[in-house]
Motif scaffolding. Structure first.
Motif, mmCIF file in Angstrom:
data_model
loop_
_atom_site.group_PDB
_atom_site.id
_atom_site.type_symbol
_atom_site.label_atom_id
_atom_site.label_comp_id
_atom_site.label_asym_id
_atom_site.label_seq_id
_atom_site.Cartn_x
_atom_site.Cartn_y
_atom_site.Cartn_z
ATOM 1 N N SER A 74 11.146 -19.125 43.691
ATOM 2 C CA SER A 74 11.303 -20.483 43.751
ATOM 3 C C SER A 74 12.843 -20.652 44.131
ATOM 4 N N VAL A 75 12.979 -21.749 45.044
ATOM 5 C CA VAL A 75 14.409 -21.932 45.429
ATOM 6 C C VAL A 75 14.770 -23.246 44.690
ATOM 7 N N LEU A 76 16.068 -23.137 43.905
ATOM 8 C CA LEU A 76 16.662 -24.032 42.919
ATOM 9 C C LEU A 76 17.592 -24.758 43.476
ATOM 10 N N PRO A 77 17.863 -25.971 43.135
ATOM 11 C CA PRO A 77 19.384 -26.514 43.438
ATOM 12 C C PRO A 77 20.659 -25.849 43.094
ATOM 13 N N SER A 78 21.472 -25.891 43.656
ATOM 14 C CA SER A 78 22.664 -25.102 43.533
ATOM 15 C C SER A 78 23.213 -25.291 42.066
ATOM 16 N N GLY A 95 13.766 -7.073 26.916
ATOM 17 C CA GLY A 95 12.458 -7.499 26.410
ATOM 18 C C GLY A 95 11.299 -7.058 26.755
ATOM 19 N N ASP A 96 10.032 -7.219 26.067
ATOM 20 C CA ASP A 96 8.902 -6.358 26.232
ATOM 21 C C ASP A 96 8.057 -7.155 27.345
ATOM 22 N N SER A 97 8.701 -8.174 28.004
ATOM 23 C CA SER A 97 7.925 -8.797 29.196
ATOM 24 C C SER A 97 7.589 -8.104 30.186
ATOM 25 N N ASP A 98 6.295 -8.091 30.965
ATOM 26 C CA ASP A 98 6.079 -7.533 32.059
ATOM 27 C C ASP A 98 6.881 -7.947 33.482
ATOM 28 N N LEU A 99 7.621 -9.061 33.383
ATOM 29 C CA LEU A 99 8.305 -9.594 34.373
ATOM 30 C C LEU A 99 9.740 -9.476 34.155
ATOM 31 N N VAL A 100 10.550 -9.309 35.418
ATOM 32 C CA VAL A 100 11.855 -9.182 35.755
ATOM 33 C C VAL A 100 12.361 -10.359 36.477
ATOM 34 N N GLU A 101 13.404 -11.056 35.771
ATOM 35 C CA GLU A 101 14.110 -12.160 36.475
ATOM 36 C C GLU A 101 15.211 -11.836 37.236
ATOM 37 N N ILE A 102 15.379 -12.271 38.279
ATOM 38 C CA ILE A 102 16.467 -12.355 39.169
ATOM 39 C C ILE A 102 16.984 -13.636 39.868
ATOM 40 N N ARG A 103 18.245 -13.858 39.779
ATOM 41 C CA ARG A 103 18.793 -15.340 40.297
ATOM 42 C C ARG A 103 19.800 -14.652 40.985
ATOM 43 N N ILE A 104 19.912 -15.287 42.370
ATOM 44 C CA ILE A 104 20.954 -14.964 43.338
ATOM 45 C C ILE A 104 21.567 -16.182 44.155
ATOM 46 N N GLN A 105 22.989 -16.450 43.757
ATOM 47 C CA GLN A 105 23.529 -17.646 44.268
ATOM 48 C C GLN A 105 23.964 -17.513 45.618
ATOM 49 N N LEU A 106 23.144 -18.436 46.404
ATOM 50 C CA LEU A 106 23.405 -18.542 47.798
ATOM 51 C C LEU A 106 24.331 -19.768 48.186
ATOM 52 N N ASP A 107 24.266 -20.120 49.394
ATOM 53 C CA ASP A 107 25.542 -21.027 49.752
ATOM 54 C C ASP A 107 25.393 -22.403 49.052
ATOM 55 N N ASP A 108 24.070 -22.937 49.285
ATOM 56 C CA ASP A 108 23.867 -24.323 48.702
ATOM 57 C C ASP A 108 22.652 -24.437 47.783
ATOM 58 N N LYS A 109 22.043 -23.346 47.328
ATOM 59 C CA LYS A 109 21.101 -23.096 46.475
ATOM 60 C C LYS A 109 21.038 -21.880 45.657
ATOM 61 N N ILE A 117 23.002 -6.891 48.827
ATOM 62 C CA ILE A 117 23.035 -8.339 49.128
ATOM 63 C C ILE A 117 24.352 -8.817 48.959
ATOM 64 N N ASN A 118 25.149 -8.182 47.862
ATOM 65 C CA ASN A 118 26.565 -8.708 47.958
ATOM 66 C C ASN A 118 26.648 -9.918 47.571
ATOM 67 N N ARG A 119 26.019 -10.746 46.676
ATOM 68 C CA ARG A 119 26.350 -12.047 46.363
ATOM 69 C C ARG A 119 26.344 -12.279 44.793
ATOM 70 N N PRO A 120 26.604 -13.100 44.248
ATOM 71 C CA PRO A 120 26.614 -13.194 42.672
ATOM 72 C C PRO A 120 25.171 -13.506 42.401
ATOM 73 N N PHE A 121 24.864 -12.679 41.391
ATOM 74 C CA PHE A 121 23.467 -12.524 40.934
ATOM 75 C C PHE A 121 23.470 -12.547 39.387
ATOM 76 N N TRP A 122 22.331 -12.727 38.702
ATOM 77 C CA TRP A 122 21.974 -12.695 37.332
ATOM 78 C C TRP A 122 20.710 -12.191 37.243
ATOM 79 N N ILE A 123 20.394 -10.894 36.248
ATOM 80 C CA ILE A 123 19.110 -10.233 36.133
ATOM 81 C C ILE A 123 18.905 -10.443 34.651
ATOM 82 N N ASP A 124 17.598 -10.213 34.286
ATOM 83 C CA ASP A 124 17.209 -10.375 33.211
ATOM 84 C C ASP A 124 15.995 -9.297 32.836
ATOM 85 N N THR A 125 16.441 -7.886 32.479
ATOM 86 C CA THR A 125 15.385 -6.954 32.168
ATOM 87 C C THR A 125 15.173 -6.644 30.666
#
Length: 431
Positions: free
Chosen positions: A80-84, A121-135, A111-119
């Motif tokens: 998903s693409v979120l607003p900046s 917990g016991d969830s089967d999913l891994v969340e990754i957020r990467i800061q792009l220029d405008d999103k 990638i070498n951009r600002p990022f945030w990850i969440d590994t």
């Protein structure tokens, strides 16, 4: 280290298996697990990097429908693409997580951009957020896509099979050790003069069977030797008693022609000495074990003390019923107390029956025995004139017979100084 063979054998079996599995687990964790996790994390970050390149290279619909569809259908990523907006603050780092480590390394490298990850917990999913220029690109990936999830299965199978194999090995080992334990019990029973344990037969490994057969043959040879010696001594006793009886008859026929009192005394002394020698040589090995009441034995000793005009006292601690050879043990105690009556005026006996052991202590107020002579008096026919007055009817076999009986019961007799000023005799046997 444990002393018993069974415990040592268990260590010999378990220690190599635990060491081997520890080495295998370490190699798996350090090599296979990390290598697979690193490659999976690299592949996921490569897919994310490709999505970023598409977003920044080609124009997209306002809702990014095509890129979301391609990511979900072809790459198995929920995009998903979120607003900046600012990225969330860094979360707590797990104590040990190679997934977190490798994702951080690969995102920084590819990638070498600002990022945030969440590994976490016991969830089967891994969340990754990467800061792009405008999103902000948010990606949800399955944990199994970036992480070697077969580790638990591997450890479960390894530990489970080890426990099953150990259980089988312990059962077979116990079965192999049991014949050795039975042989040890049979040898111990024979040493104490007890009958062979019921149902004992040589079995198990070939070496154990050979040892069992050799023990049975040895026991049979010793028993035959004892029977032959007993038969010989019975014959000698019969012949010598016949001669003594003739002496008595001849003295009776002689009447008053000669002084027969000294001769009769010599015959009595000779008969007493003969009985002592035969008793020492014959031993009490053929007698079966039974129950002896110490209280009855003490009553007999009290009667003997009255006849000898001696001061005698006794006390019993614990159960008065003991499992011994009754006649032999009665002779043992009678010899010790009789010696004390012979050389002392006051005798005290203490019997303690606790924890399957019987300890009898006989104290007297006589002159005692020097410390350097206390072992020598147990030798047959040894009499210490300087320690005890010479007794006309003695043979020097009383203590030798007593120690022989005690050792046949699996115990022993020791001598010490008595608080009463004389000699202390200590008898210790399993009962």
């Amino acid at each position: 280290m444990p002393k018993r063979l069974y415990a040592r054998s268990l260590i010999i079996i378990i220690a190599p298996m635990v060491l081997l599995q520890s080495v295998i687990a370490f190699v798996f964790m350090e090599r296979h697990w990390q290598m697979v996790t690193e490659r999976l994390s690299t592949a996921v970050v490569r897919d994310i990097s490709a999505i970023i390149d598409i977003l920044e290279t080609y124009p997209q619909e306002p809702d990014y429908a095509n890129i979301i569809r391609i990511a979900q259908q072809r790459l198995d990523l929920n995009v998903s693409v979120l607003p900046s907006s600012p990225l969330p603050p860094p979360g707590p780092k797990p104590f040990f997580s190679i997934l977190d480590y490798f994702l951080n390394e690969e995102i920084t490298r590819q990638i070498n951009r600002p990022f945030w990850i969440d590994t976490v917990g016991d969830s089967d999913l891994v969340e990754i957020r990467i800061q792009l220029d405008d999103k902000v690109l948010r990606v949800f990936a399955k944990r199994s896509q970036a992480y070697a999830s077969n580790t638990l299965i591997f450890l479960t199978w390894m530990i489970g099979t080890a426990l099953v194999l150990l259980t089988i090995a312990i059962a077979f080992l116990r079965n192999q050790i049991k014949p050795i334990q039975q042989l040890s019990e049979a040898a111990e029973s024979f040493g104490k003069g007890q009958p062979m344990p019921v149902g004992f037969r040589p079995h198990g490994a070939e070496e154990v069977r050979k040892a069992g057969i050799a023990f049975i043959q040895m026991r049979e040879r010793i028993e035959r030797q004892i029977e032959q010696r007993t038969a010989m001594l019975s014959g000698v006793s019969h012949d010598l008693r016949t001669i003594l009886t003739r002496f008595k008859l001849q003295l009776a026929i002689a009447g008053s022609k000669i002084d027969t009192v000294p001769l009769n005394q010599d015959i009595t002394d000779m008969q007493n000495m003969l009985e002592g020698y035969l008793a020492f040589a014959r031993g009490e090995g053929s007698e079966e074990q039974g129950v002896l009441d110490l209280q009855i034995l003490i009553t007999k000793l009290e009667e003997e003390a009255r006849l000898r005009n001696r001061d005698f006292s006794a006390e019993i601690h614990g159960n008065s019923n003991i499992h011994v050879r009754p006649n032999a043990f009665t002779r043992l105690v009678s010899n010790l107390v009789g010696n004390a009556f012979r050389y002392a005026q006051s005798v005290h006996l203490t019997a303690t029956h606790e924890n399957d052991w019987l300890t009898i202590v006989v104290d007297d107020d006589g002159v005692g025995i020097p410390e350097d002579k206390r072992e020598e008096v147990f030798k047959p026919f040894v009499r210490l004139d300087e320690a005890r007055n010479q007794d006309a009817g003695g043979t020097g076999l009383g203590l030798a017979i007593a120690r022989d009986i005690a050792r046949n019961h699996g115990g022993d007799i020791t001598l010490d100084s008595s608080p009463k000023g004389g000699l202390r005799a200590i008898v210790s046997i399993p009962a």
